[in-house]
Design a protein around this motif. Structure first.
Motif, PDB file in Angstrom:
ATOM      1  N   ILE A 226       0.840  -1.188   0.000  1.00  0.00           N
ATOM      2  CA  ILE A 226       0.000   0.000   0.000  1.00  0.00           C
ATOM      3  C   ILE A 226       0.880   1.244   0.000  1.00  0.00           C
ATOM      4  CG2 ILE A 226      -1.895  -1.172   1.168  1.00  0.00           C
ATOM      5  CD1 ILE A 226      -1.165   0.365   3.698  1.00  0.00           C
ATOM      6  N   GLU A 227       0.314   2.289  -0.523  1.00  0.00           N
ATOM      7  CA  GLU A 227       1.054   3.540  -0.698  1.00  0.00           C
ATOM      8  C   GLU A 227       0.330   4.672   0.006  1.00  0.00           C
ATOM      9  OE1 GLU A 227       2.724   6.416  -4.327  1.00  0.00           O
ATOM     10  OE2 GLU A 227       1.418   4.708  -4.752  1.00  0.00           O
ATOM     11  N   TYR A 228       1.123   5.508   0.673  1.00  0.00           N
ATOM     12  CA  TYR A 228       0.568   6.708   1.295  1.00  0.00           C
ATOM     13  C   TYR A 228       1.665   7.765   1.335  1.00  0.00           C
ATOM     14  CZ  TYR A 228      -1.358   9.947   4.716  1.00  0.00           C
ATOM     15  OH  TYR A 228      -1.803  11.078   5.345  1.00  0.00           O
ATOM     16  N   ASP A 229       1.382   8.917   0.759  1.00  0.00           N
ATOM     17  CA  ASP A 229       2.324  10.043   0.760  1.00  0.00           C
ATOM     18  C   ASP A 229       3.694   9.609   0.233  1.00  0.00           C
ATOM     19  OD1 ASP A 229       3.052  12.681   1.131  1.00  0.00           O
ATOM     20  OD2 ASP A 229       3.681  12.380   3.210  1.00  0.00           O
ATOM     21  N   LYS A 230       3.690   8.872  -0.884  1.00  0.00           N
ATOM     22  CA  LYS A 230       4.882   8.418  -1.594  1.00  0.00           C
ATOM     23  C   LYS A 230       5.711   7.396  -0.818  1.00  0.00           C
ATOM     24  CE  LYS A 230       5.342  12.627  -4.325  1.00  0.00           C
ATOM     25  NZ  LYS A 230       6.226  13.749  -4.738  1.00  0.00           N
ATOM     26  N   ALA A 231       5.179   6.901   0.287  1.00  0.00           N
ATOM     27  CA  ALA A 231       5.850   5.832   1.028  1.00  0.00           C
ATOM     28  C   ALA A 231       5.097   4.529   0.806  1.00  0.00           C
ATOM     29  CB  ALA A 231       5.916   6.170   2.516  1.00  0.00           C
ATOM     30  N   LEU A 232       5.830   3.431   0.887  1.00  0.00           N
ATOM     31  CA  LEU A 232       5.242   2.122   0.638  1.00  0.00           C
ATOM     32  C   LEU A 232       5.546   1.182   1.797  1.00  0.00           C
ATOM     33  CD1 LEU A 232       6.307   1.690  -3.081  1.00  0.00           C
ATOM     34  CD2 LEU A 232       3.990   2.018  -2.287  1.00  0.00           C
ATOM     35  N   VAL A 233       4.612   0.295   2.064  1.00  0.00           N
ATOM     36  CA  VAL A 233       4.832  -0.740   3.066  1.00  0.00           C
ATOM     37  C   VAL A 233       4.068  -1.985   2.630  1.00  0.00           C
ATOM     38  CG1 VAL A 233       2.877  -0.102   4.532  1.00  0.00           C
ATOM     39  CG2 VAL A 233       4.855  -1.220   5.554  1.00  0.00           C
ATOM     40  N   GLY A 234       4.614  -3.149   2.952  1.00  0.00           N
ATOM     41  CA  GLY A 234       3.954  -4.410   2.637  1.00  0.00           C
ATOM     42  C   GLY A 234       3.243  -4.955   3.857  1.00  0.00           C
ATOM     43  N   LEU A 235       1.961  -5.214   3.716  1.00  0.00           N
ATOM     44  CA  LEU A 235       1.161  -5.766   4.806  1.00  0.00           C
ATOM     45  C   LEU A 235       0.891  -7.237   4.524  1.00  0.00           C
ATOM     46  CD1 LEU A 235      -1.490  -2.910   5.269  1.00  0.00           C
ATOM     47  CD2 LEU A 235       0.611  -3.253   6.578  1.00  0.00           C
TER      48      LEU A 235
END
Length: 475
Positions: A226-235
């Motif tokens: 998922i992406e938020y404010d040009k940052a990404l994280v894998g859930l």
């Protein structure tokens, strides 16, 4: 289809074997010889078409020489084999049992394959319009989907149903590859992994929500980027569910009394499905990224937020929904997908309907016909169990559901990784307009053009059924 031995006296020939017979081809037309990799089947392709393979990032059509010469749609089952890559107004592969030798011929009795004559009626020379045109057609096929409906990717964590706004989801993939542990991290942080040559922080969503942590290597586990404010994280989640669309009236705020426990702050709203029979907890990307655990792991690895949202050319990535039919994987532009639902048990059958029409279902008060893609793609019937899904598309004025064995992933693909699909001599193969190349995974996926998913005749039949079925008993 063969030339007399003395017609090309002195030419070099490449000798190959089919069963117990030896044939030859003009060596001047041969570009290279390959071992047989995975061949992607092309539904409704010409009888002699074995499928397409990945040749250094480009789709290579492969024709079965046995089918070309014998017109036998069911070739012998053999192991191994070779692909002879030839120049035929572009490149084409010939599937043979084995390649024997180069021979300086001169009047022998070996059968020489006349490539032009043999392939003329089996494969078109013309190419489709470019990839950009295919992309525009796919995106325009989405049709008049109501702007009042909100779209969510739903999934399960510890047996509970959750959802994320689809626009915040970059991609969904099977959990695989090595995850490097992060020292002194929160127990919800599983570590870092490489994804498309970028280091991605991987977090257990169960851990973030205060649920019991489970082994991330479960058979159905997925990683949702998922992406938020040009940052990404894998859930990491337990199981991918489907894509759901909900009207505002079916989405409620979370009662204040439920906002006091650990993990509940990430729940943005509660959605009601099937008139409230099923509840879905809707998560907020903003709140997830505001979680102390996620913030810290991103700050500890600044490179984790640099996974580009655009291709090398600056063009945006295009998302595709990947689905399976039998042993093959195909893709649909996610912009054209209204939603993905489980196939209901109660389907209203339509006497006299075409074989590919499974029946009609009630989708929020509207009669929607279901199309069996196995029948459409000439695949054997099978019991797909609880994994079967109906992909709801709107094509022109018609909305229909296309039943597939399962929906597996959401992939973001750059324009550089898309190419026009080869032109085949069957009009029904026009349904495939592009090929997506996943080089890191060593595979290619045929992309379906939603506008061509139904032929004009089939559209008319299905539209007629939908008009006549004005009242459907709710399921």
């Amino acid at each position: 289809m063969t030339s007399p031995p003395d017609s090309d006296h002195g030419k070099r020939r490449l000798l190959f074997r089919l069963g117990s017979e030896v044939h030859a081809i003009d060596a001047g037309r041969v570009l290279e010889v390959l071992p047989v990799p995975h061949i992607t089947r092309v539904p409704h392709g010409p009888p002699a078409l074995a499928g397409i393979v990945n040749l250094r990032g480009q789709p290579l059509p492969v024709m079965s020489v046995e089918r070309l010469l014998s017109h036998n749609p069911e070739p012998r089952k053999t192991s191994g084999g070779k692909i002879i890559v030839c120049d035929y107004s572009g490149i084409i592969g010939l599937l043979v049992d084995d390649v024997l030798q180069l021979s300086q011929t001169g009047g022998d009795a070996i059968k020489v394959l006349d490539l032009d004559e043999t392939l003329q009626s089996a494969f078109k020379l013309e190419k489709r319009a470019g990839v950009a045109r295919g992309q525009e057609a796919s995106q325009s096929a989405a049709g008049p989907v109501s702007a009042d409906l909100s779209t969510f990717l739903s999934f399960r964590v510890s047996g509970q149903l959750y959802g994320l706004p689809l626009e915040s989801v970059r991609e969904v993939a099977h959990l695989g590859g090595e995850i490097a542990a992060v020292p002194n991290a929160d127990e919800a942080v599983l570590g870092m992994m490489s994804m498309r040559d970028v280091v991605l922080p991987v977090v257990s969503l169960a851990g973030l929500l205060g649920l019991q942590l489970a082994s991330p290597e479960g058979a159905g586990s997925r990683i949702i980027v998922i992406e938020y404010d040009k940052a990404l994280v894998g859930l990491v989640v337990s199981e991918l569910d489907m894509i759901r669309r909900l009207p505002p009236s079916a989405i409620d705020t979370v009662p204040a009394v439920l906002q006091r426990g650990r993990g509940t702050a990430e729940i943005h709203a509660i959605g009601r499905i099937d008139n409230g029979a099923v509840l879905i907890s809707i998560l907020s990307p903003e709140r997830l990224f505001g979680h102390a655990t996620v913030s810290q792991v991103i700050e500890r690895k600044p490179g984790a937020s640099t996974m580009a949202a655009a291709s090398e050319s600056g063009a945006p990535l295009e998302q595709f929904l990947l689905f399976r039919l039998a042993e093959e994987t195909y893709g649909l532009p996610i912009a054209a997908v209204d939603e993905v639902i489980r196939v209901p048990q109660d389907i209203t059958r339509m006497p006299g309907a075409p074989s590919f029409v499974s029946g009609v279902i009630n989708l929020r008060g509207k009669a929607v016909p279901l199309i069996d893609q196995r029948t459409r793609f000439d695949l054997a019937e099978t019991k797909s169990g609880g994994q079967a899904r109906a992909i709801i598309l709107t094509i022109g004025a018609l909305q229909a559901g296309f039943v597939v064995d399962s929906v597996s992933e959401v992939k973001a693909v750059s324009p550089e990784a898309l190419s026009a699909a080869p032109e085949f001599s069957s009009d029904e193969t026009e349904v495939f307009d592009r090929v997506a190349h996943f080089e890191s995974e060593g595979r290619m996926v045929l992309i379906v053009n939603p506008q061509e998913l139904l032929s004009k005749a089939e559209r008319d039949v299905v539209a007629s059924i939908a008009r006549e079925k004005t009242a459907v008993t709710p399921t």
